[in-house]
Design a protein around this motif. Structure first.
Motif, PDB file in Angstrom:
ATOM      1  N   GLY A 107       6.780  -0.084   2.097  1.00  0.00           N
ATOM      2  CA  GLY A 107       6.042   1.166   1.895  1.00  0.00           C
ATOM      3  C   GLY A 107       5.422   1.344   0.531  1.00  0.00           C
ATOM      4  N   GLN A 108       5.389   0.280  -0.276  1.00  0.00           N
ATOM      5  CA  GLN A 108       4.864   0.422  -1.633  1.00  0.00           C
ATOM      6  C   GLN A 108       3.338   0.369  -1.654  1.00  0.00           C
ATOM      7  N   GLY A 109       2.766  -0.194  -0.569  1.00  0.00           N
ATOM      8  CA  GLY A 109       1.310  -0.259  -0.506  1.00  0.00           C
ATOM      9  C   GLY A 109       0.770  -1.684  -0.486  1.00  0.00           C
ATOM     10  N   LYS A 110       1.592  -2.657  -0.091  1.00  0.00           N
ATOM     11  CA  LYS A 110       1.147  -4.058  -0.070  1.00  0.00           C
ATOM     12  C   LYS A 110      -0.003  -4.276   0.902  1.00  0.00           C
ATOM     13  N   THR A 111       0.204  -3.834   2.142  1.00  0.00           N
ATOM     14  CA  THR A 111      -0.802  -4.088   3.173  1.00  0.00           C
ATOM     15  C   THR A 111      -2.117  -3.379   2.828  1.00  0.00           C
ATOM     16  N   THR A 112      -1.998  -2.145   2.386  1.00  0.00           N
ATOM     17  CA  THR A 112      -3.195  -1.402   1.974  1.00  0.00           C
ATOM     18  C   THR A 112      -3.892  -2.129   0.829  1.00  0.00           C
ATOM     19  N   LYS A 116      -7.687  -3.743  -0.115  1.00  0.00           N
ATOM     20  CA  LYS A 116      -8.409  -3.359  -1.336  1.00  0.00           C
ATOM     21  C   LYS A 116      -8.822  -4.589  -2.149  1.00  0.00           C
ATOM     22  N   ARG A 137       8.125  -6.537  10.976  1.00  0.00           N
ATOM     23  CA  ARG A 137       7.800  -5.280  11.631  1.00  0.00           C
ATOM     24  C   ARG A 137       6.600  -5.498  12.549  1.00  0.00           C
ATOM     25  N   GLN A 143      -1.470  -3.385  11.638  1.00  0.00           N
ATOM     26  CA  GLN A 143      -1.977  -2.641  10.481  1.00  0.00           C
ATOM     27  C   GLN A 143      -2.928  -3.504   9.650  1.00  0.00           C
ATOM     28  N   LYS A 244      -0.813   4.548  -5.447  1.00  0.00           N
ATOM     29  CA  LYS A 244      -0.577   5.989  -5.311  1.00  0.00           C
ATOM     30  C   LYS A 244      -0.551   6.727  -6.647  1.00  0.00           C
ATOM     31  N   ASP A 246      -2.889   8.421  -7.600  1.00  0.00           N
ATOM     32  CA  ASP A 246      -3.816   9.544  -7.445  1.00  0.00           C
ATOM     33  C   ASP A 246      -3.093  10.883  -7.586  1.00  0.00           C
ATOM     34  N   GLY A 269      -3.991   1.714  -7.523  1.00  0.00           N
ATOM     35  CA  GLY A 269      -4.475   2.313  -6.286  1.00  0.00           C
ATOM     36  C   GLY A 269      -4.554   3.813  -6.480  1.00  0.00           C
ATOM     37  N   THR A 270      -5.686   4.387  -6.097  1.00  0.00           N
ATOM     38  CA  THR A 270      -5.863   5.819  -6.325  1.00  0.00           C
ATOM     39  C   THR A 270      -6.171   6.570  -5.033  1.00  0.00           C
ATOM     40  N   GLY A 271      -5.761   6.003  -3.913  1.00  0.00           N
ATOM     41  CA  GLY A 271      -5.992   6.676  -2.636  1.00  0.00           C
ATOM     42  C   GLY A 271      -5.769   5.696  -1.497  1.00  0.00           C
ATOM     43  N   GLU A 272      -5.894   6.172  -0.264  1.00  0.00           N
ATOM     44  CA  GLU A 272      -5.601   5.315   0.876  1.00  0.00           C
ATOM     45  C   GLU A 272      -6.776   4.441   1.296  1.00  0.00           C
TER      46      GLU A 272
HETATM   47  N1  LIG Z   1      -2.465   8.130  -1.762  1.00  0.00           N
HETATM   48  C1  LIG Z   1      -2.290   6.815  -1.694  1.00  0.00           C
HETATM   49  N2  LIG Z   1      -1.668   6.263  -0.627  1.00  0.00           N
HETATM   50  C2  LIG Z   1      -1.509   4.929  -0.575  1.00  0.00           C
HETATM   51  C3  LIG Z   1      -2.003   4.093  -1.610  1.00  0.00           C
HETATM   52  N3  LIG Z   1      -1.687   2.805  -1.289  1.00  0.00           N
HETATM   53  C4  LIG Z   1      -1.030   2.866  -0.091  1.00  0.00           C
HETATM   54  N4  LIG Z   1      -0.920   4.126   0.349  1.00  0.00           N
HETATM   55  C5  LIG Z   1      -0.260   4.602   1.549  1.00  0.00           C
HETATM   56  O1  LIG Z   1       1.128   4.270   1.485  1.00  0.00           O
HETATM   57  C6  LIG Z   1       1.654   3.978   2.758  1.00  0.00           C
HETATM   58  C7  LIG Z   1       2.346   2.619   2.744  1.00  0.00           C
HETATM   59  O2  LIG Z   1       1.393   1.619   2.504  1.00  0.00           O
HETATM   60  P1  LIG Z   1       1.508   0.134   3.071  1.00  0.00           P
HETATM   61  O3  LIG Z   1       0.319  -0.598   2.595  1.00  0.00           O
HETATM   62  O4  LIG Z   1       1.746   0.139   4.533  1.00  0.00           O
HETATM   63  O5  LIG Z   1       2.807  -0.358   2.328  1.00  0.00           O
HETATM   64  P2  LIG Z   1       3.640  -1.737   2.525  1.00  0.00           P
HETATM   65  O6  LIG Z   1       4.804  -1.407   3.366  1.00  0.00           O
HETATM   66  O7  LIG Z   1       4.048  -2.133   1.150  1.00  0.00           O
HETATM   67  O8  LIG Z   1       2.710  -2.711   3.137  1.00  0.00           O
HETATM   68  C8  LIG Z   1       0.483   4.032   3.687  1.00  0.00           C
HETATM   69  O9  LIG Z   1       0.472   5.269   4.349  1.00  0.00           O
HETATM   70  C9  LIG Z   1      -0.739   3.909   2.804  1.00  0.00           C
HETATM   71  O10 LIG Z   1      -1.859   4.570   3.342  1.00  0.00           O
HETATM   72  C10 LIG Z   1      -2.657   4.711  -2.738  1.00  0.00           C
HETATM   73  O11 LIG Z   1      -3.089   4.077  -3.724  1.00  0.00           O
HETATM   74  N5  LIG Z   1      -2.778   6.062  -2.720  1.00  0.00           N
END
Ligand SMILES: Nc1nc2c(ncn2[C@@H]2O[C@H](COP(=O)(O)OP(=O)(O)O)[C@@H](O)[C@H]2O)c(=O)[nH]1
Ligand SMILES: [Mg+2]
Length: 443
Positions: A107-112, A116, A137, A143, A244, A246, A269-272
């Protein structure tokens, strides 16, 4: 805006410095306490905060401002420098063919961030591709696939393969020729466990990624340091992405963790959205956080109001009745342009005001400069008592200044006019009060 709360409190502190009349020990200690509080509230590592505040205090108290810099500017500069310092080095990912692997907890934002990064390299003119290395998962595959479609880059994954090393190997093999930058998404765990580390190590051995990037959520807080250290010890990370950041995110923990482990923050990262991604540059980041552009304006305003204080004294003296050429000279030196005198002219009763405005009050900088040259060739005696200056003296003064007699006469005329005006004010209490108010000098 990133880290709004921290930004607001730090801006408030800098404004305090910028508008201070004097920079003294009391102010510096107050400023340092403000900064400590602001940083701790945004989760910056406690030890770093203490080190930083000690350094700021010591430098602000001991260092003399360099030539041409005011004390206020200097202290602001020190705060800026030291904040940049705790963010560590800056680094840019090379724009070249490479394999980038993303690591980090759930949930740290790897996939997102994979999406990017792909967008970033696409903009740089390279061909990115993403590989779904999170096999644990079921939703992870979908995703990343969806993100790949969204940013329009090739995707590789295998829903039926539970061996992450195999999937990643196959993906890298598939994109070896058709892509420049292969971005490998991996799975995380809720916390750093031995099997996660083992899996990461295996993937590294099998694919030899050029970059091993730790993805960390800005909300991680004070544990950021130990988390980053654990990942770094395990896989020797080459950079960090903080997600995150932002809005009102605290972020200080994650930001200071980078310097603690000595790995540079590369992106934030400053948003989704895939485009909510910025190259991280410590200097630019701090400038923006502190609103340095605004601070510059603030400092200029402060300079003006301090100048106003000097002008106030001159004005008071001028209006006390005695007004010599010395006073006028000083006044010209002090006031760039004739700001306050123009204001005086505006207040004069009709006839006189027009006369002065039409004539002497429109005096240009150039004329003022000439006046000063003329006064430089006068004696002290003449400066104190201009009534001594008659024809023969006018001639001598003009010659000394390299000007004509009429220039000297014009100066005398200007002086007499100003003196008359000053007298008018000093004898009229109401007018004097009004003038002081108009000039915003208080009373
Ligand atoms: N606001 C915000 N949300 C983010 C950012 N990066 C990721 N997210 C959100 O954080 C949640 C987890 O991200 P995900 O990429 O699935 O994390 P992973 O488990 O590390 O792969 C998702 O709901 C993303 O949309 C960011 O820079 N800003
Ligand atoms: Mg993921």
């Amino acid at each position: 805006m990133v880290m709004e709360n921290l930004s607001e409190s730090l801006k408030g502190t800098l404004q305090k410095i910028a508008s201070a009349v004097t920079i003294d020990t009391k102010l510096i200690k107050e400023v340092v306490r403000d900064i400590q509080r602001a940083l701790l509230q945004s989760d910056v590592n406690v030890k770093l905060v203490l080190e930083l505040s000690k350094k700021i205090e010591k430098r602000a108290l001991e260092e003399k401002p360099p030539a041409g810099m005011s004390g206020r500017e200097h202290v602001i500069r020190i705060v800026y420098d030291e904040l940049v310092e705790i963010l560590g080095d800056s680094r840019e990912l090379p724009v070249k063919k490479q394999i980038i692997m993303l690591t980090g907890l759930y949930g740290q934002g790897k996939t997102t961030s994979a999406g990017k990064l792909a967008t970033y390299f696409k903009k740089k003119g390279l061909r990115p591709a993403v590989v779904a290395g999170d096999v644990h998962r079921p939703a992870a595959y979908d995703q990343l696939k969806q993100i790949a479609e969204q940013v329009d880059v090739p995707f590789y994954g295998d829903k039926n393969e539970k061996n992450a090393v195999k999937v990643v190997k196959n993906g890298v093999e598939k994109f070896k020729r058709s892509a420049d930058v292969i971005i490998v998404d991996t799975s995380g765990r809720h916390k750093l466990e031995n099997d996660l580390i083992k899996e990461m190590e295996d993937i590294f051995k099998a694919t030899r990624p050029d970059e091993k990037i730790l993805v960390m959520d800005a909300a991680v807080g004070q544990q950021a340091g130990s988390q980053a250290k654990a990942f770094n010890d395990a896989v020797n990370i080459t950079g960090i992405i903080i997600t995150k950041l932002d809005g009102t995110a605290k972020g200080g923990g994650a930001l200071s963790a980078a310097a603690e482990v000595g790995a540079p923050i590369i992106f934030i990262g400053t948003g989704e959205h895939p485009s909510d991604f910025e190259r991280f540059d410590p200097e630019r980041f701090i400038s923006r956080l502190l609103g340095m552009g605004d601070i510059k304006t603030l400092l200029e305003k402060a300079e003006e109001s301090l100048k106003g204080k000097d002008a106030e004294e001159t004005a008071r003296r001028m209006m006390s009745g005695k007004f010599t050429l010395h006073d006028m000279y000083e006044q010209m030196n002090m006031l760039s342009g004739m700001g306050p005198l123009n204001k005086i002219a505006e207040m004069l009763p009709g006839g006189m005001s027009g006369k002065i405005k039409g004539m002497d009050m429109n005096t240009t900088q150039d004329k003022l400069r000439r006046f000063k040259i003329i006064m430089d060739s006068m004696t002290d005696e003449e400066m104190e008592d201009p009534s001594l200056i008659r024809a023969s003296r006018v001639k001598r003064i003009a010659r000394g200044a390299g000007m004509e007699n009429k220039d000297v006469k014009e100066l005398i005329k200007y002086y007499n006019m100003t003196k008359k005006m000053m007298k008018g004010f000093s004898s009229n209490r109401k007018m004097r009060k009004g003038l002081m108010k108009q000039l915003q000098f208080g009373n």
